[in-house]
Scaffold this motif. Structure first.
Motif, PDB file in Angstrom:
ATOM      1  N   TYR A 135      39.457  49.497  37.183  1.00 41.15           N
ATOM      2  CA  TYR A 135      38.855  48.771  38.346  1.00 41.15           C
ATOM      3  C   TYR A 135      37.544  49.538  38.535  1.00 41.15           C
ATOM      4  N   PHE A 136      36.659  48.467  38.621  1.00 44.15           N
ATOM      5  CA  PHE A 136      35.230  48.567  38.667  1.00 44.15           C
ATOM      6  C   PHE A 136      34.716  48.340  40.005  1.00 44.15           C
ATOM      7  N   HIS A 137      34.317  49.321  40.912  1.00 42.92           N
ATOM      8  CA  HIS A 137      34.073  49.020  42.046  1.00 42.92           C
ATOM      9  C   HIS A 137      32.530  49.231  42.498  1.00 42.92           C
ATOM     10  N   ILE A 138      31.603  48.043  42.758  1.00 49.22           N
ATOM     11  CA  ILE A 138      30.096  47.889  42.885  1.00 49.22           C
ATOM     12  C   ILE A 138      29.868  48.720  43.923  1.00 49.22           C
ATOM     13  N   LEU A 139      29.218  49.669  43.971  1.00 49.67           N
ATOM     14  CA  LEU A 139      28.580  50.464  44.779  1.00 49.67           C
ATOM     15  C   LEU A 139      27.152  49.996  45.271  1.00 49.67           C
ATOM     16  N   THR A 140      26.435  49.645  44.274  1.00 54.39           N
ATOM     17  CA  THR A 140      25.078  49.073  44.276  1.00 54.39           C
ATOM     18  C   THR A 140      24.738  48.148  43.285  1.00 54.39           C
ATOM     19  N   GLY A 141      23.983  47.145  43.248  1.00 54.98           N
ATOM     20  CA  GLY A 141      23.651  46.029  42.479  1.00 54.98           C
ATOM     21  C   GLY A 141      24.914  45.081  42.208  1.00 54.98           C
ATOM     22  N   GLU A 142      24.850  44.782  41.028  1.00 57.74           N
ATOM     23  CA  GLU A 142      25.921  43.623  40.535  1.00 57.74           C
ATOM     24  C   GLU A 142      26.273  43.669  39.153  1.00 57.74           C
ATOM     25  N   GLN A 143      27.501  43.543  38.899  1.00 58.39           N
ATOM     26  CA  GLN A 143      27.987  43.203  37.551  1.00 58.39           C
ATOM     27  C   GLN A 143      28.306  41.814  37.008  1.00 58.39           C
ATOM     28  N   TRP A 144      27.890  41.398  35.979  1.00 59.13           N
ATOM     29  CA  TRP A 144      28.035  40.018  35.476  1.00 59.13           C
ATOM     30  C   TRP A 144      29.189  40.073  34.379  1.00 59.13           C
ATOM     31  N   ALA A 145      30.217  39.188  34.189  1.00 54.37           N
ATOM     32  CA  ALA A 145      31.149  39.287  33.271  1.00 54.37           C
ATOM     33  C   ALA A 145      31.386  37.917  32.594  1.00 54.37           C
ATOM     34  N   TYR A 146      31.602  37.673  31.171  1.00 56.23           N
ATOM     35  CA  TYR A 146      31.976  36.664  30.569  1.00 56.23           C
ATOM     36  C   TYR A 146      33.143  36.618  29.488  1.00 56.23           C
ATOM     37  N   VAL A 147      33.831  35.629  29.720  1.00 59.76           N
ATOM     38  CA  VAL A 147      35.070  35.677  28.613  1.00 59.76           C
ATOM     39  C   VAL A 147      34.825  34.190  27.814  1.00 59.76           C
ATOM     40  N   PRO A 148      35.124  34.147  26.735  1.00 56.70           N
ATOM     41  CA  PRO A 148      34.977  33.015  25.754  1.00 56.70           C
ATOM     42  C   PRO A 148      35.716  31.526  26.215  1.00 56.70           C
ATOM     43  N   GLY A 149      34.829  30.657  26.371  1.00 58.36           N
ATOM     44  CA  GLY A 149      35.378  29.373  26.973  1.00 58.36           C
ATOM     45  C   GLY A 149      35.044  28.831  27.932  1.00 58.36           C
ATOM     46  N   GLU A 150      34.481  29.929  28.753  1.00 53.14           N
ATOM     47  CA  GLU A 150      33.786  29.646  30.209  1.00 53.14           C
ATOM     48  C   GLU A 150      32.387  29.434  29.860  1.00 53.14           C
ATOM     49  N   TYR A 151      31.755  28.776  31.030  1.00 53.59           N
ATOM     50  CA  TYR A 151      30.415  28.199  30.922  1.00 53.59           C
ATOM     51  C   TYR A 151      29.548  28.969  32.008  1.00 53.59           C
ATOM     52  N   GLU A 152      30.090  29.579  32.967  1.00 52.90           N
ATOM     53  CA  GLU A 152      29.555  30.305  33.975  1.00 52.90           C
ATOM     54  C   GLU A 152      29.960  31.903  34.230  1.00 52.90           C
ATOM     55  N   PRO A 153      29.059  32.601  34.510  1.00 53.21           N
ATOM     56  CA  PRO A 153      29.461  34.194  34.449  1.00 53.21           C
ATOM     57  C   PRO A 153      30.570  34.470  35.962  1.00 53.21           C
ATOM     58  N   GLU A 154      31.374  35.683  35.533  1.00 52.03           N
ATOM     59  CA  GLU A 154      31.905  36.056  36.755  1.00 52.03           C
ATOM     60  C   GLU A 154      30.965  37.036  37.460  1.00 52.03           C
ATOM     61  N   VAL A 155      30.619  37.021  38.729  1.00 48.37           N
ATOM     62  CA  VAL A 155      29.674  37.550  39.409  1.00 48.37           C
ATOM     63  C   VAL A 155      30.508  38.707  40.299  1.00 48.37           C
ATOM     64  N   TYR A 156      30.142  39.925  40.221  1.00 46.72           N
ATOM     65  CA  TYR A 156      30.693  41.062  41.175  1.00 46.72           C
ATOM     66  C   TYR A 156      29.653  41.648  41.854  1.00 46.72           C
TER      67      TYR A 156
END
Length: 229
Positions: A135-156
């Motif tokens: 579990y990655f709790h964002i305290l400042t900034g943001e994190q992006w994630a990607y899984v194969p087959g997707e065309y847009e990032p997950e944005v946290y």
């Protein structure tokens, strides 16, 4: 007639004995691991909902003052779990899956770890495929994630939590300054191989590896003596 080759007989006899020994080990430890796996929840001292709420309250109280947010989180955790929280902010570099950042280990035990992880300059890498939920709790900034087959990032963004389920894998990126409260629950020791692999095969930063081992080992052993598995 030539006498039998004693060394050859010894080697031949050694293989069945080794296989038998391994079979006994598997037979003994399989039911133990099975029972522990079924009761993992009973070993946890941290609650995912509380950590998310605590992170959001820290952000609400201190905004982008990340140092103050971290102190807010650690103070409340220590008040709630005084035997299991490290107040010594022993920051070390962490290289894993190609990503690099700094970390402060708040808690480390066989079934849980809690750290502050982040960087002021951004990083990107492989999440690893782990034996624990992360579990990655964002305290400042943001994190992006990607899984194969997707065309847009997950944005946290700040205040969000990114749950990487046990056994899953993603590419992730912290595009700029980003710090997070990272909590893992499950089997923690197997995750250490991923945490040490880059240091042993790429960066060769042995002083950092040694310091990380000392801090992690001290906290894990200390928690075992405190009755925390």
């Amino acid at each position: 007639m030539a006498p039998p080759n004693s060394s050859s007989s010894t080697q031949t006899g050694g293989i069945p004995r080794l296989l038998a020994f391994l079979a006994v080990l598997v037979g003994v430890f399989t039911p133990i691991v099975y029972l522990l796996e079924r009761n993992l929840e009973s070993f946890y001292v941290f609650e995912t909902d509380h950590l998310h709420d605590l992170s959001k309250r820290g952000i609400e109280a201190h905004g982008n003052d990340t140092r103050a947010v971290v102190q807010y989180i650690v103070d409340e955790l220590h008040e709630k779990h005084p035997k299991h929280i490290s107040l010594e902010q022993e920051w070390v570099f962490n290289n894993a899956g190609g990503a690099m950042g700094g970390m402060y280990i708040i808690h480390a035990s066989v079934t849980e770890y809690l750290i502050i992880f982040g960087t002021a300059v951004g990083t990107e890498g492989h999440s690893g495929r782990h034996t624990a939920d992360d579990y990655f709790h964002i305290l400042t900034g943001e994190q992006w994630a990607y899984v194969p087959g997707e065309y847009e990032p997950e944005v946290y963004p700040q205040g969000a939590v990114h749950h990487l389920r046990r056994g899953d894998v993603k590419q992730y990126r912290m595009p700029g300054r980003c710090f997070a409260l990272e909590y893992a629950r499950g089997w923690i020791p197997p995750m250490l191989f991923f945490g040490f692999a880059d240091g042993l095969s790429s960066t060769l930063d042995f002083p950092t590896l040694w310091r990380t081992t000392v801090v992690t080992g001290r906290l894990m052993i200390g928690n075992l003596f405190a009755g925390k598995f």
